[in-house]
Design a protein around this motif. Structure first.
Motif, PDB file in Angstrom:
ATOM      1  N   THR A 260       0.817  -1.216   0.000  1.00 23.27           N
ATOM      2  CA  THR A 260       0.000   0.000   0.000  1.00 23.27           C
ATOM      3  C   THR A 260       0.851   1.268   0.000  1.00 23.27           C
TER       4      THR A 260
ATOM      5  N   ALA B 222      -7.850   1.102   6.513  1.00 25.57           N
ATOM      6  CA  ALA B 222      -8.082   1.109   5.070  1.00 25.57           C
ATOM      7  C   ALA B 222      -9.273   1.996   4.706  1.00 25.57           C
TER       8      ALA B 222
ATOM      9  N   TYR C 170      -9.567   3.621   0.821  1.00 27.19           N
ATOM     10  CA  TYR C 170      -9.347   2.511  -0.095  1.00 27.19           C
ATOM     11  C   TYR C 170     -10.675   2.041  -0.688  1.00 27.19           C
TER      12      TYR C 170
ATOM     13  N   LEU D 126      -9.040  -3.191  -2.372  1.00 22.06           N
ATOM     14  CA  LEU D 126      -7.821  -2.876  -1.620  1.00 22.06           C
ATOM     15  C   LEU D 126      -8.074  -3.009  -0.122  1.00 22.06           C
TER      16      LEU D 126
END
Length: 198
Positions: free
Chosen positions: A52, A108, A113, A117
């Protein structure tokens, strides 16, 4: 988030212990035992941070995890031959699994995201260390052979994703934690596994 952090440390301890168990079974030396314990406990988070692209992985800047790794690896060494993989260990491991999935899932979501993801970040954090452990010891990753493990994490993470905007972070994270833990433990106790195609 303090409650999640506490559960994460418990999970780090459990995963370090599982890495040490495998290392002892594979006849690793003392250095190898602690290395495999560290990889198992922190490998998933490091992989997540690299993929990431968030900069230096958190493991290399947060030294609070080190005592839990050392303790988790040392207990199997001291109790080798006396302490077996049992329900108590699975409970601790399930708590850690739940915490890793939820804490990384929350980060996340807050990072904006997309769903794919989000699922990757949560899953790799929860099971990446165990996969690296099995690869290093030349074993087929256990999550692909036995136990409802990663699947439990994905189910709970999806609840987090969909209920976060409706119920808020606090309620959604606890719902997700309880779901992951419950699915993991019920499947373990009832010996429920996904079918194997022969």
């Amino acid at each position: 988030m303090y409650d999640i952090a506490l559960l994460e440390y418990l999970g780090i301890f459990a995963f370090a212990a599982s890495g040490a168990y495998v290392a002892i079974e594979e006849k690793f030396d003392l250095f190898g035992i602690y290395i495999l314990a560290t990889v198992t406990a922190m490998g998933g988070g490091v992989l997540r941070d690299i993929v990431t692209n968030v900069g230096i992985p958190a493991f290399f800047s947060n030294y609070k995890t080190i005592p839990f790794i050392i303790l988790g690896a040392t207990i199997p060494i001291l109790l080798r031959g006396k302490l077996k993989y049992n329900t108590l260990f699975v409970v601790v491991d399930a708590i850690g699994l739940s915490a890793f999935f939820v804490s990384s899932g929350l980060k996340a979501i807050e990072s904006g995201y997309n769903l794919m993801l989000f699922l990757f970040a949560a899953s790799i954090t929860g099971v990446g260390g165990g996969m690296l452990r099995d690869i290093i010891t030349n074993r087929k990753p256990e999550i692909f052979k036995t136990d409802i493990y990663c699947v439990a994490g994905i189910v709970g993470s999806l609840l987090l994703w969909f209920f976060y905007p409706i119920l808020g972070a606090h309620t959604a994270q606890h719902l997700s934690l309880i779901t992951i833990f419950s699915v993991r433990m019920v499947c373990y106790m009832k010996k429920i596994n996904l079918p194997v195609i022969n």
